[in-house]
Design a protein around this motif. Sequence first.
Motif, PDB file in Angstrom:
ATOM      1  N   LEU A   1       0.820  -1.301   0.015  1.00  0.00           N
ATOM      2  CA  LEU A   1       0.182  -0.052   0.042  1.00  0.00           C
ATOM      3  C   LEU A   1       0.762   1.239   0.149  1.00  0.00           C
ATOM      4  CD1 LEU A   1      -3.137   1.093   0.500  1.00  0.00           C
ATOM      5  CD2 LEU A   1      -2.345   1.220   2.693  1.00  0.00           C
ATOM      6  N   ILE A   2       2.079   1.158   0.780  1.00  0.00           N
ATOM      7  CA  ILE A   2       2.821   2.282   0.987  1.00  0.00           C
ATOM      8  C   ILE A   2       3.391   2.696  -0.363  1.00  0.00           C
ATOM      9  CG2 ILE A   2       4.818   3.157   1.884  1.00  0.00           C
ATOM     10  CD1 ILE A   2       3.940   1.834   4.486  1.00  0.00           C
ATOM     11  N   ASN A   3       4.021   1.477  -1.013  1.00  0.00           N
ATOM     12  CA  ASN A   3       4.726   1.681  -2.422  1.00  0.00           C
ATOM     13  C   ASN A   3       3.692   2.185  -3.423  1.00  0.00           C
ATOM     14  OD1 ASN A   3       7.056   0.789  -1.371  1.00  0.00           O
ATOM     15  ND2 ASN A   3       6.788  -1.337  -1.980  1.00  0.00           N
TER      16      ASN A   3
ATOM     17  N   PHE B   1       9.203  -6.178  14.903  1.00  0.00           N
ATOM     18  CA  PHE B   1       8.652  -5.106  15.153  1.00  0.00           C
ATOM     19  C   PHE B   1       9.081  -3.994  15.823  1.00  0.00           C
ATOM     20  CE2 PHE B   1       5.007  -7.923  13.702  1.00  0.00           C
ATOM     21  CZ  PHE B   1       4.586  -7.296  12.654  1.00  0.00           C
ATOM     22  N   ASP B   2       9.891  -4.494  16.771  1.00  0.00           N
ATOM     23  CA  ASP B   2      10.723  -3.399  17.563  1.00  0.00           C
ATOM     24  C   ASP B   2      11.867  -2.881  16.946  1.00  0.00           C
ATOM     25  OD1 ASP B   2       8.814  -3.937  19.824  1.00  0.00           O
ATOM     26  OD2 ASP B   2      10.165  -5.175  20.715  1.00  0.00           O
ATOM     27  N   THR B   3      12.400  -3.407  16.015  1.00  0.00           N
ATOM     28  CA  THR B   3      13.646  -2.947  15.194  1.00  0.00           C
ATOM     29  C   THR B   3      13.089  -2.553  13.915  1.00  0.00           C
ATOM     30  OG1 THR B   3      13.874  -4.993  14.934  1.00  0.00           O
ATOM     31  CG2 THR B   3      15.192  -3.866  16.962  1.00  0.00           C
ATOM     32  N   GLU B   4      13.035  -3.511  12.910  1.00  0.00           N
ATOM     33  CA  GLU B   4      12.934  -3.395  11.588  1.00  0.00           C
ATOM     34  C   GLU B   4      11.723  -2.408  11.208  1.00  0.00           C
ATOM     35  OE1 GLU B   4      14.054  -6.449   8.809  1.00  0.00           O
ATOM     36  OE2 GLU B   4      14.585  -7.564  10.779  1.00  0.00           O
TER      37      GLU B   4
ATOM     38  N   ASP C   1      13.025   0.146  -1.616  1.00  0.00           N
ATOM     39  CA  ASP C   1      14.236  -0.649  -1.112  1.00  0.00           C
ATOM     40  C   ASP C   1      13.939  -1.245   0.241  1.00  0.00           C
ATOM     41  OD1 ASP C   1      15.273  -0.768  -3.716  1.00  0.00           O
ATOM     42  OD2 ASP C   1      16.857   0.766  -3.058  1.00  0.00           O
ATOM     43  N   ALA C   2      13.451  -0.166   1.040  1.00  0.00           N
ATOM     44  CA  ALA C   2      13.491  -0.560   2.460  1.00  0.00           C
ATOM     45  C   ALA C   2      12.042  -1.525   2.852  1.00  0.00           C
ATOM     46  CB  ALA C   2      13.208   0.676   3.349  1.00  0.00           C
ATOM     47  N   GLY C   3      11.220  -1.255   1.693  1.00  0.00           N
ATOM     48  CA  GLY C   3       9.907  -2.101   1.933  1.00  0.00           C
ATOM     49  C   GLY C   3      10.465  -3.442   1.527  1.00  0.00           C
ATOM     50  N   LYS C   4      11.372  -3.713   0.523  1.00  0.00           N
ATOM     51  CA  LYS C   4      11.840  -4.990  -0.059  1.00  0.00           C
ATOM     52  C   LYS C   4      12.500  -5.895   1.123  1.00  0.00           C
ATOM     53  CE  LYS C   4      12.815  -8.066  -3.240  1.00  0.00           C
ATOM     54  NZ  LYS C   4      12.743  -9.566  -2.605  1.00  0.00           N
ATOM     55  N   VAL C   5      13.382  -5.069   1.883  1.00  0.00           N
ATOM     56  CA  VAL C   5      14.040  -5.791   2.939  1.00  0.00           C
ATOM     57  C   VAL C   5      13.046  -6.093   4.079  1.00  0.00           C
ATOM     58  CG1 VAL C   5      15.721  -5.218   4.912  1.00  0.00           C
ATOM     59  CG2 VAL C   5      16.154  -4.354   2.518  1.00  0.00           C
TER      60      VAL C   5
ATOM     61  N   TYR D   1      11.428   1.161   9.614  1.00  0.00           N
ATOM     62  CA  TYR D   1      10.718   1.363   8.453  1.00  0.00           C
ATOM     63  C   TYR D   1       9.731   2.446   8.372  1.00  0.00           C
ATOM     64  CZ  TYR D   1       7.919   0.614   4.255  1.00  0.00           C
ATOM     65  OH  TYR D   1       7.137   0.593   3.033  1.00  0.00           O
ATOM     66  N   ARG D   2       8.765   2.454   9.464  1.00  0.00           N
ATOM     67  CA  ARG D   2       7.669   3.366   9.731  1.00  0.00           C
ATOM     68  C   ARG D   2       8.384   4.796   9.883  1.00  0.00           C
ATOM     69  NH1 ARG D   2       2.971   2.732  14.215  1.00  0.00           N
ATOM     70  NH2 ARG D   2       1.858   4.910  13.948  1.00  0.00           N
ATOM     71  N   GLU D   3       9.376   4.800  10.618  1.00  0.00           N
ATOM     72  CA  GLU D   3       9.818   6.327  10.836  1.00  0.00           C
ATOM     73  C   GLU D   3      10.286   6.901   9.242  1.00  0.00           C
ATOM     74  OE1 GLU D   3      12.952   5.658  13.878  1.00  0.00           O
ATOM     75  OE2 GLU D   3      11.622   5.341  15.461  1.00  0.00           O
ATOM     76  N   LYS D   4      11.057   5.965   8.622  1.00  0.00           N
ATOM     77  CA  LYS D   4      11.302   6.472   7.456  1.00  0.00           C
ATOM     78  C   LYS D   4      10.491   6.785   6.595  1.00  0.00           C
ATOM     79  CE  LYS D   4      15.016   4.755   5.063  1.00  0.00           C
ATOM     80  NZ  LYS D   4      15.905   3.506   4.323  1.00  0.00           N
ATOM     81  N   VAL D   5       9.170   5.937   6.413  1.00  0.00           N
ATOM     82  CA  VAL D   5       7.945   6.541   5.710  1.00  0.00           C
ATOM     83  C   VAL D   5       7.362   7.723   6.074  1.00  0.00           C
ATOM     84  CG1 VAL D   5       5.930   5.581   4.937  1.00  0.00           C
ATOM     85  CG2 VAL D   5       7.699   4.039   4.719  1.00  0.00           C
TER      86      VAL D   5
END
Length: 167
Positions: free
Chosen positions: A47-49, A141-144, A65-69, A148-152
């Motif tokens: 959805l974000i992409n 959920f605590d790290t990755e 790229d972050a979403g792919k990871v 990702y959420r902060e980046k988006v």
Amino acid sequence: VHPDPRRETDMSKLTAQQKAYDDHYLVVDKARESFDRLLEVNKTVKLINDQMLHVPDSVKKQIADAGKVLTDSTTQLMELYMPPAETKGIVRNNNKLNSLLWRAGSDIGASQGPPNQMARFASREAKDRLQTILQRINQFFDTEWKAYREKVEAVQYSLFKDYESIK
């Protein structure tokens, strides 16, 4: 369904077996809930992409790229539950959570009455495996996911395109 009237039925044994099933399905529900969260992550990334239409290409690529990871990580976590959907043929892997849960449920129902030693062992093994998987998911959920959420959320963009007057 009523028990066979020709056989003597010990209701305490059936109650003990039902309690074992109830405990087992609490573990199954927790496994389903955790797997559903991983599916939600994949849907959210897609959805974000899809929403990154008017974002500069460089930012769009970073987010993709972050979403792919992230989706690669969820795929690895999902493989702890069962083999990938695109797997062909019969796959017997007794280390997958799905196999452990199935075996525990089968062993509980193998005899009337309270669970036997094998059923207790299988139930404990499935519960322990689920706890190990949940630790990995919670760490994810605590790290990755948080990164990702902060980046988006840091991306400032509008869903609208600016138009200049036509002269």
